[in-house]
Design an enzyme around this catalytic site. Structure first.
Site, PDB file in Angstrom:
ATOM      1  N   ALA A 242      36.449  40.270  59.586  1.00 20.03           N
ATOM      2  CA  ALA A 242      35.073  39.839  59.845  1.00 20.03           C
ATOM      3  C   ALA A 242      34.147  41.043  59.829  1.00 20.03           C
ATOM      4  O   ALA A 242      34.064  41.786  60.815  1.00 20.03           O
ATOM      5  CB  ALA A 242      34.992  39.107  61.185  1.00 20.03           C
TER       6      ALA A 242
ATOM      7  N   GLU B 270      40.583  46.376  48.293  1.00 22.88           N
ATOM      8  CA  GLU B 270      39.978  45.045  48.217  1.00 22.88           C
ATOM      9  C   GLU B 270      39.285  44.832  46.869  1.00 22.88           C
ATOM     10  O   GLU B 270      39.406  43.783  46.243  1.00 22.88           O
ATOM     11  CB  GLU B 270      38.983  44.862  49.363  1.00 22.88           C
ATOM     12  CG  GLU B 270      38.299  43.508  49.391  1.00 22.88           C
ATOM     13  CD  GLU B 270      37.393  43.343  50.597  1.00 22.88           C
ATOM     14  OE1 GLU B 270      36.566  42.424  50.583  1.00 22.88           O
ATOM     15  OE2 GLU B 270      37.520  44.142  51.553  1.00 22.88           O
TER      16      GLU B 270
ATOM     17  N   LEU C  26      33.434  26.213  24.787  1.00 20.26           N
ATOM     18  CA  LEU C  26      34.328  25.686  23.747  1.00 20.26           C
ATOM     19  C   LEU C  26      34.997  24.386  24.168  1.00 20.26           C
ATOM     20  O   LEU C  26      35.529  23.660  23.312  1.00 20.26           O
ATOM     21  CB  LEU C  26      35.394  26.725  23.401  1.00 20.26           C
ATOM     22  CG  LEU C  26      34.888  27.965  22.645  1.00 20.26           C
ATOM     23  CD1 LEU C  26      36.027  28.949  22.424  1.00 20.26           C
ATOM     24  CD2 LEU C  26      34.248  27.581  21.313  1.00 20.26           C
TER      25      LEU C  26
ATOM     26  N   GLY D 163      31.564  19.082  26.648  1.00 21.15           N
ATOM     27  CA  GLY D 163      31.243  18.372  27.878  1.00 21.15           C
ATOM     28  C   GLY D 163      32.391  18.319  28.859  1.00 21.15           C
ATOM     29  O   GLY D 163      32.188  18.300  30.083  1.00 21.15           O
TER      30      GLY D 163
ATOM     31  N   THR E 296      28.388  43.487  46.101  1.00 20.88           N
ATOM     32  CA  THR E 296      27.798  42.903  44.901  1.00 20.88           C
ATOM     33  C   THR E 296      27.896  43.859  43.711  1.00 20.88           C
ATOM     34  O   THR E 296      28.141  45.058  43.868  1.00 20.88           O
ATOM     35  CB  THR E 296      26.315  42.572  45.136  1.00 20.88           C
ATOM     36  OG1 THR E 296      25.614  43.808  45.381  1.00 20.88           O
ATOM     37  CG2 THR E 296      26.132  41.637  46.315  1.00 20.88           C
TER      38      THR E 296
END
Length: 387
Positions: A125, A247, A342, A345, A370
């Site tokens: 955390a 990480e 590719l 839908g 980031t």
């Protein structure tokens, strides 16, 4: 391009993991994904398989020193099987190294056997509401009691993977003044999640990574024994800096694994799917797109494979890891996007694994630092910005 970092022992391990995933995980994965986590018993199964105790010394029930290649194999096979084992990777690959590096002997005896057996599920955390990648802005506090027997922990964290399932959580909290460089005064604690005052809040509804529980957590007058301080007080920023490269390597390796899986899925789909009277794979555009994807993956994979060699000998630097994470996660995003295109839908339908990969991969450019933070780290190494 031929890879050279695996020998026959790794390939034997790969075959075992592939069979285990096919037999024990793939049939159950849809139910686990729907509920947002795997049951605790799954971690015990992994413990019996022997893959929860990588690098844990044998006297504590682990396998002893282990190459990162084994964790890499697990990630690659999971991606090819169309599943995600992100929660396992967090426990065994990201959080466990904190305990291995920083725990004293008494702490190792308490925690490591449970980790090796899969009885302990770990989380870390760090991120807080409003701080994002700025770890120096952490506001969660840990104040030493008057009798110096425990710390009192207060604050909140967010985007915590494994939060609802974790038995132990490594928590970064402020124990002193940050100093002029804002890097002082942070300490690490191992918090038993059964402790009074610890609370798992909202499970966050993410775009992807549905299998991975990601939650908010809070600490209200949580009493943490002084014996659960991890490492030295006030040194958390340095500890985090040493563990973050591992990480970020995991995220870079994950980018390559998911991109490789996307290409395999797309090859199979375009060979079977017909348009205008012939397989989609026969169109020049399909061939060119897949060729570009394969070439970009090969470059990224070579970078990650070299980084794994450096990690195994303790020479992977923060800049190396940032470079890998930036390049490989950006590559994965582009490759998976082209592969989804590719599929037409059907690529947008979650029934097809490419859709899950597309949703799951997007966050890799955000968590663990980031892409913009990775660029800043790299830029500093070039002397382009002030340190």
């Amino acid at each position: 391009m031929q890879r050279t970092i695996f020998d026959h022992t790794h390939e034997d391990f790969r075959a075992m993991i592939r069979e285990f995933l096919k037999r024990e995980v793939v049939p159950r994965f849809p139910a686990w994904e729907a509920q947002g986590y795997a049951p605790r018993e799954f971690y015990r199964e992994l413990g019996r398989l022997g893959i929860m105790g990588f690098d844990i010394p044998e006297q504590y029930g682990g396998t002893g020193p282990t190459s990162y290649r084994y964790l890499m194999v697990i990630g690659e096979e999971a991606a090819l099987a169309g599943i995600s084992l992100g929660n396992y990777q967090v426990t065994a690959g990201i959080v466990l190294p904190y305990l291995l590096a920083l725990a004293n002997e008494e702490q190792k005896q308490r925690w490591l056997p449970a980790c090796a057996a899969g009885e302990a599920v770990l989380a870390v955390a760090m991120t807080e509401p409003g701080t994002g990648s700025d770890l120096a802005a952490i506001r969660t506090t840990a104040k030493l009691s008057v009798d110096q027997t425990h710390y009192v922990l207060n604050g909140a964290k967010t985007f915590i993977t494994n939060a609802s399932q974790a038995t132990h959580m490594v928590v970064a909290a402020r124990t002193g003044d940050p100093g002029p460089e804002r890097r002082g005064g942070l300490s690490l604690f191992v918090v038993d999640t059964a402790t009074l005052g610890f609370r798992v809040g909202r499970r966050l509804d993410k775009i992807g990574l549905k299998f991975s529980d990601t939650c908010e957590v809070s600490f209200t007058d949580v009493r943490v024994p002084v014996g659960d301080l991890l490492g030295e007080q006030g040194q958390a920023f340095a500890y985090l800096g040493k563990n973050l490269p591992r990480e970020r390597l995991a995220m870079a390796a994950g980018g390559c694994a998911t991109a490789a899986a996307a290409i395999e899925y797309t090859l199979a789909y375009t060979r079977d799917r017909r348009a205008f009277g012939r397989p989609v794979a026969e169109f020049q555009n399909t061939k060119f797109v897949l060729a570009e994807c394969a070439a970009e993956l090969a470059a990224a994979q070579a970078m990650v494979d070299h980084a794994v060699v450096l990690e195994d000998v303790g020479e992977l630097t923060a800049v190396d890891a940032a470079t890998c994470k930036l390049f490989c996660t950006e590559m994965a995003g582009k490759v998976i996007d082209r592969c989804l295109q590719l599929h037409g839908g059907y690529g947008y339908i979650r029934e097809y694994p490419i859709a899950r990969l597309y949703a799951d991969t997007r966050v890799s450019r955000i968590y663990g630092g980031t892409s913009e933070v990775m660029k800043t780290i790299i830029a500093k190494s070039l002397g382009t910005v002030a340190k």
